[in-house]
Scaffold this motif. Sequence first.
Motif, PDB file in Angstrom:
ATOM      1  N   LYS A  46       0.547  -1.666  -0.003  1.00 21.66           N
ATOM      2  CA  LYS A  46      -0.080   0.131   0.037  1.00 21.66           C
ATOM      3  C   LYS A  46       0.822   1.392   0.122  1.00 21.66           C
ATOM      4  N   GLU A  47       1.594   1.586   0.765  1.00 26.16           N
ATOM      5  CA  GLU A  47       2.644   2.595   1.236  1.00 26.16           C
ATOM      6  C   GLU A  47       3.713   2.683  -0.299  1.00 26.16           C
ATOM      7  N   ARG A  48       4.050   1.938  -0.950  1.00 19.02           N
ATOM      8  CA  ARG A  48       4.712   1.829  -2.542  1.00 19.02           C
ATOM      9  C   ARG A  48       3.840   1.282  -3.610  1.00 19.02           C
ATOM     10  N   GLU A  49       2.517   1.501  -3.500  1.00 20.23           N
ATOM     11  CA  GLU A  49       1.281   1.671  -4.476  1.00 20.23           C
ATOM     12  C   GLU A  49       1.705   2.411  -5.970  1.00 20.23           C
ATOM     13  N   ASP A  50       1.990   3.806  -5.953  1.00 18.57           N
ATOM     14  CA  ASP A  50       2.384   4.202  -6.355  1.00 18.57           C
ATOM     15  C   ASP A  50       3.837   3.815  -7.703  1.00 18.57           C
ATOM     16  N   ARG A  51       4.855   2.960  -7.046  1.00 22.27           N
ATOM     17  CA  ARG A  51       5.692   2.604  -7.694  1.00 22.27           C
ATOM     18  C   ARG A  51       5.411   0.863  -8.954  1.00 22.27           C
ATOM     19  N   LEU A  52       4.402   0.337  -7.923  1.00 18.80           N
ATOM     20  CA  LEU A  52       3.948  -0.686  -9.295  1.00 18.80           C
ATOM     21  C   LEU A  52       3.299  -0.451 -10.306  1.00 18.80           C
ATOM     22  N   PRO A  53       3.493  -1.259 -10.753  1.00 26.24           N
ATOM     23  CA  PRO A  53       2.390  -1.209 -12.789  1.00 26.24           C
ATOM     24  C   PRO A  53       0.896  -1.726 -11.716  1.00 26.24           C
ATOM     25  N   HIS A  54       0.499  -0.996 -12.068  1.00 27.81           N
ATOM     26  CA  HIS A  54      -1.205  -0.988 -11.941  1.00 27.81           C
ATOM     27  C   HIS A  54      -2.143  -2.852 -12.868  1.00 27.81           C
ATOM     28  N   PRO A  55      -1.580  -3.555 -12.231  1.00 28.00           N
ATOM     29  CA  PRO A  55      -2.604  -4.318 -13.293  1.00 28.00           C
ATOM     30  C   PRO A  55      -3.594  -4.020 -14.353  1.00 28.00           C
ATOM     31  N   SER A  56      -3.789  -4.653 -15.159  1.00 23.76           N
ATOM     32  CA  SER A  56      -4.557  -4.558 -16.259  1.00 23.76           C
ATOM     33  C   SER A  56      -5.576  -4.476 -16.384  1.00 23.76           C
ATOM     34  N   LYS A  57      -6.936  -4.372 -16.741  1.00 20.91           N
ATOM     35  CA  LYS A  57      -8.263  -4.333 -16.432  1.00 20.91           C
ATOM     36  C   LYS A  57      -8.573  -6.114 -15.907  1.00 20.91           C
ATOM     37  N   PRO A  58      -9.663  -6.021 -15.538  1.00 19.91           N
ATOM     38  CA  PRO A  58     -10.491  -7.509 -14.928  1.00 19.91           C
ATOM     39  C   PRO A  58     -11.008  -7.561 -16.434  1.00 19.91           C
ATOM     40  N   LYS A  59     -10.616  -9.230 -16.886  1.00 17.62           N
ATOM     41  CA  LYS A  59     -10.989  -9.459 -18.604  1.00 17.62           C
ATOM     42  C   LYS A  59     -12.761  -9.826 -18.122  1.00 17.62           C
ATOM     43  N   THR A  60     -13.282  -9.438 -19.206  1.00 12.49           N
ATOM     44  CA  THR A  60     -15.023  -9.798 -18.481  1.00 12.49           C
ATOM     45  C   THR A  60     -15.250 -10.941 -19.720  1.00 12.49           C
ATOM     46  N   ILE A  61     -16.358 -11.644 -18.603  1.00 13.71           N
ATOM     47  CA  ILE A  61     -16.462 -13.398 -18.953  1.00 13.71           C
ATOM     48  C   ILE A  61     -17.580 -12.940 -19.603  1.00 13.71           C
ATOM     49  N   THR A  62     -17.589 -13.743 -20.865  1.00 17.04           N
ATOM     50  CA  THR A  62     -18.935 -13.069 -22.198  1.00 17.04           C
ATOM     51  C   THR A  62     -19.751 -14.625 -22.336  1.00 17.04           C
ATOM     52  N   LYS A  63     -21.183 -14.467 -22.378  1.00 10.58           N
ATOM     53  CA  LYS A  63     -22.525 -15.644 -21.829  1.00 10.58           C
ATOM     54  C   LYS A  63     -21.468 -17.068 -22.335  1.00 10.58           C
ATOM     55  N   LEU A  64     -21.087 -16.882 -23.804  1.00 11.25           N
ATOM     56  CA  LEU A  64     -20.414 -18.745 -24.328  1.00 11.25           C
ATOM     57  C   LEU A  64     -19.740 -18.807 -22.888  1.00 11.25           C
ATOM     58  N   GLU A  65     -18.334 -17.827 -22.975  1.00  8.45           N
ATOM     59  CA  GLU A  65     -17.924 -19.179 -21.437  1.00  8.45           C
ATOM     60  C   GLU A  65     -17.920 -18.547 -19.834  1.00  8.45           C
ATOM     61  N   VAL A  66     -18.840 -18.254 -19.894  1.00  8.16           N
ATOM     62  CA  VAL A  66     -20.146 -18.575 -18.725  1.00  8.16           C
ATOM     63  C   VAL A  66     -21.257 -20.253 -18.548  1.00  8.16           C
ATOM     64  N   GLY A  67     -21.699 -20.451 -20.281  1.00 11.02           N
ATOM     65  CA  GLY A  67     -21.887 -21.642 -20.678  1.00 11.02           C
ATOM     66  C   GLY A  67     -21.267 -22.860 -20.095  1.00 11.02           C
ATOM     67  N   MET A  68     -19.674 -23.056 -21.328  1.00  7.61           N
ATOM     68  CA  MET A  68     -18.565 -23.839 -21.029  1.00  7.61           C
ATOM     69  C   MET A  68     -18.008 -23.991 -19.931  1.00  7.61           C
ATOM     70  N   ALA A  69     -18.907 -22.835 -18.795  1.00  6.41           N
ATOM     71  CA  ALA A  69     -17.999 -23.272 -17.381  1.00  6.41           C
ATOM     72  C   ALA A  69     -19.063 -23.905 -16.658  1.00  6.41           C
ATOM     73  N   GLU A  70     -20.127 -23.964 -16.836  1.00  2.00           N
ATOM     74  CA  GLU A  70     -21.456 -24.227 -16.767  1.00  2.00           C
ATOM     75  C   GLU A  70     -22.370 -25.454 -16.923  1.00  2.00           C
TER      76      GLU A  70
END
Length: 136
Positions: A46-70
Motif C-alpha cells: 500500500k505504501e509503494r502503490e504509486d511505484r508498482l505497475p497497475h494490473p490490467s483491467k479484469p477480463k469480462t466473461i462472455t455469455k458463451l464462456e459462462v455457458g462453457m463453465a457451467e
Amino acid sequence: MTPRTDPILEADDEEIDRIRAARHRISERFGHDPYRLVAYYMERKKEREDRLPHPSKPKTITKLEVGMAEKKELYVERRPQGDFAVRRPGSERASAVKPTQREAIDSARRLAPGAAIHVERVRHTSKGKPDKWRKP
C-alpha cells in the motif's frame, strides 16, 4: 528435511544468499509468523502503490464462456506418450493423467460426479471418417 536444490541456482550464489538472509531477517522480526509477515508485506504494498505497475483491467466473461463453465463435460483422450488425459472443454492442460483408459475414466468420474464423460475412440466408419467420441 533436506533443502531442495535447484540446478539453476547454485548454493554458493552470493546474490541468492543475500536475498535469503534479508528475507530471513524480515521474517524473524515477526517471529516467523506467516500471518504477521503477510500483513507487513500488504502494508508495504500500500505504501509503494504509486511505484508498482497497475494490473490490467479484469477480463469480462462472455455469455458463451459462462455457458462453457457451467457445462459439465470431461474428455478422456489418449496422449502421444501412450497414457490418457482427462480434460475439460477448452482447457490447455489436463486435469489428470492416468496410465490406462479405465483409470482415466474413473478419475474423471471422481473429478466431476454427474458430468458427461466422452472417451476418445478412433475407428474408421463406413463413411471413411473417424468416429471420435463415445460414452463410457
